[in-house]
Design an enzyme around this catalytic site. Structure first.
Site, short mmCIF file in Angstrom:
data_model
loop_
_atom_site.label_atom_id
_atom_site.label_comp_id
_atom_site.label_asym_id
_atom_site.label_seq_id
_atom_site.Cartn_x
_atom_site.Cartn_y
_atom_site.Cartn_z
N CYS A 168 165.44 90.23 -47.63
CA CYS A 168 165.55 90.76 -49.00
C CYS A 168 165.95 92.24 -48.95
O CYS A 168 165.61 92.95 -48.01
CB CYS A 168 164.23 90.61 -49.73
SG CYS A 168 164.30 91.17 -51.44
N ASP B 248 164.77 94.50 -50.68
CA ASP B 248 163.61 95.32 -51.03
C ASP B 248 163.40 96.47 -50.02
O ASP B 248 163.35 96.23 -48.81
CB ASP B 248 162.36 94.41 -51.07
CG ASP B 248 161.19 95.07 -51.76
OD1 ASP B 248 160.80 96.18 -51.33
OD2 ASP B 248 160.65 94.48 -52.71
N ARG C 92 160.94 97.99 -49.20
CA ARG C 92 159.68 97.94 -48.45
C ARG C 92 159.74 96.96 -47.28
O ARG C 92 158.75 96.78 -46.56
CB ARG C 92 158.53 97.55 -49.39
CG ARG C 92 158.32 98.53 -50.52
CD ARG C 92 157.46 97.95 -51.61
NE ARG C 92 158.12 96.81 -52.26
CZ ARG C 92 157.58 96.09 -53.25
NH1 ARG C 92 156.37 96.39 -53.69
NH2 ARG C 92 158.23 95.08 -53.79
N HIS D 201 159.50 87.71 -48.49
CA HIS D 201 158.25 88.48 -48.56
C HIS D 201 157.50 88.15 -49.83
O HIS D 201 158.11 87.84 -50.86
CB HIS D 201 158.55 89.99 -48.47
CG HIS D 201 159.30 90.54 -49.64
ND1 HIS D 201 158.70 91.24 -50.65
CD2 HIS D 201 160.61 90.45 -49.97
CE1 HIS D 201 159.61 91.59 -51.55
NE2 HIS D 201 160.78 91.12 -51.16
N CYS E 196 157.97 89.32 -54.04
CA CYS E 196 159.41 89.58 -54.17
C CYS E 196 159.80 89.64 -55.65
O CYS E 196 159.61 88.66 -56.39
CB CYS E 196 160.20 88.49 -53.44
SG CYS E 196 161.98 88.75 -53.51
CO CO Z 1 162.33 90.75 -52.45
#
Ligand code: CO
Length: 213
Positions: A42, A44, A46, A98, A101
């Site tokens: 992803c 993301d 993080r 994750h 998400c």
């Molecule tokens: Co995500």
């Protein structure tokens, strides 16, 4: 014009630190990359691929998008997979989702986010296919987390069903496809799906002609 000077400064210090700790590191990388792993994760911020598995530049080939999707009609993802498998000869493809998400959570809701609604449409289809199971979960965050898991399993299947992986397996190229999930709260990875290494683990309809079955 601002030029994000602080990032260039951080880069300078990082390059200096790496060169001091591992003399010749950058020169060695110049020659070629030989990563063993393709990471499909992803976007993301993080979930930074290299950092969470503690791998160096050159060790991980990375493709990231919103909610770690892999689709047979996405030229970007397909090209990454094809290059990684056929040219770089990676041994492992890791699909890593994750918990928490936002893309998956958005798919469960009815907010209008714009173009990205089309990107996550496949996750809505997945939620609809599993609405019996998801409906048994009492709160939204549990439903979201379960859908994160189902999403990883679906994308692993999509990778395994691709002509790229099917063709590699048919030619005896050992590629293992893994489905993992990462927990933001403790920084830990968990294996979610079986490891897929051969066409027999995939429904025959996806096999290419001449595949060993
Ligand atoms: Co995500």
């Amino acid at each position: 014009m601002r030029t994000l000077k602080h990032l260039f400064e951080k880069n300078r210090l990082w390059a200096q630190r790496v060169a001091a700790q591992q003399p010749g590191f950058f020169k060695e990388l110049l020659g070629l990359q030989r990563p063993e792993y393709l990471w499909i994760g992803c976007s993301d911020s993080r979930v930074p691929a290299n950092q969470i598995v503690d791998l160096q530049p050159g060790e991980l080939f990375v493709h990231r998008n919103i909610a770690n999707q892999f689709s047979n009609t996405d030229l970007n993802g397909l090209s990454v997979l094809q290059y990684a498998v056929d040219v770089l000869k990676v041994k492992h493809v890791i699909v890593c989702g994750h918990y928490g998400c936002s893309g998956v959570q958005a798919a469960l809701g009815n907010l209008e986010l714009g173009l990205v609604d089309n990107w996550i449409r496949g996750i809505k289809d997945l939620a609809e296919r599993h609405n019996g199971e998801l409906g048994l979960l009492s709160d939204e965050s549990s439903r979201g987390d379960r859908l994160c898991e189902l999403n990883v399993a679906q994308q692993v299947a999509n990778v395994c069903h691709s002509t790229v992986v099917q063709s590699a397996w048919r030619h005896g190229q050992g590629i293992a496809v893994h489905g993992w999930i990462y927990r933001l709260g403790d920084g830990r990875l968990r294996e979610l799906t079986p490891c897929f290494t051969s066409p027999e683990q995939v429904p025959p309809i996806y096999h290419l002609p001449g595949s060993a079955t």
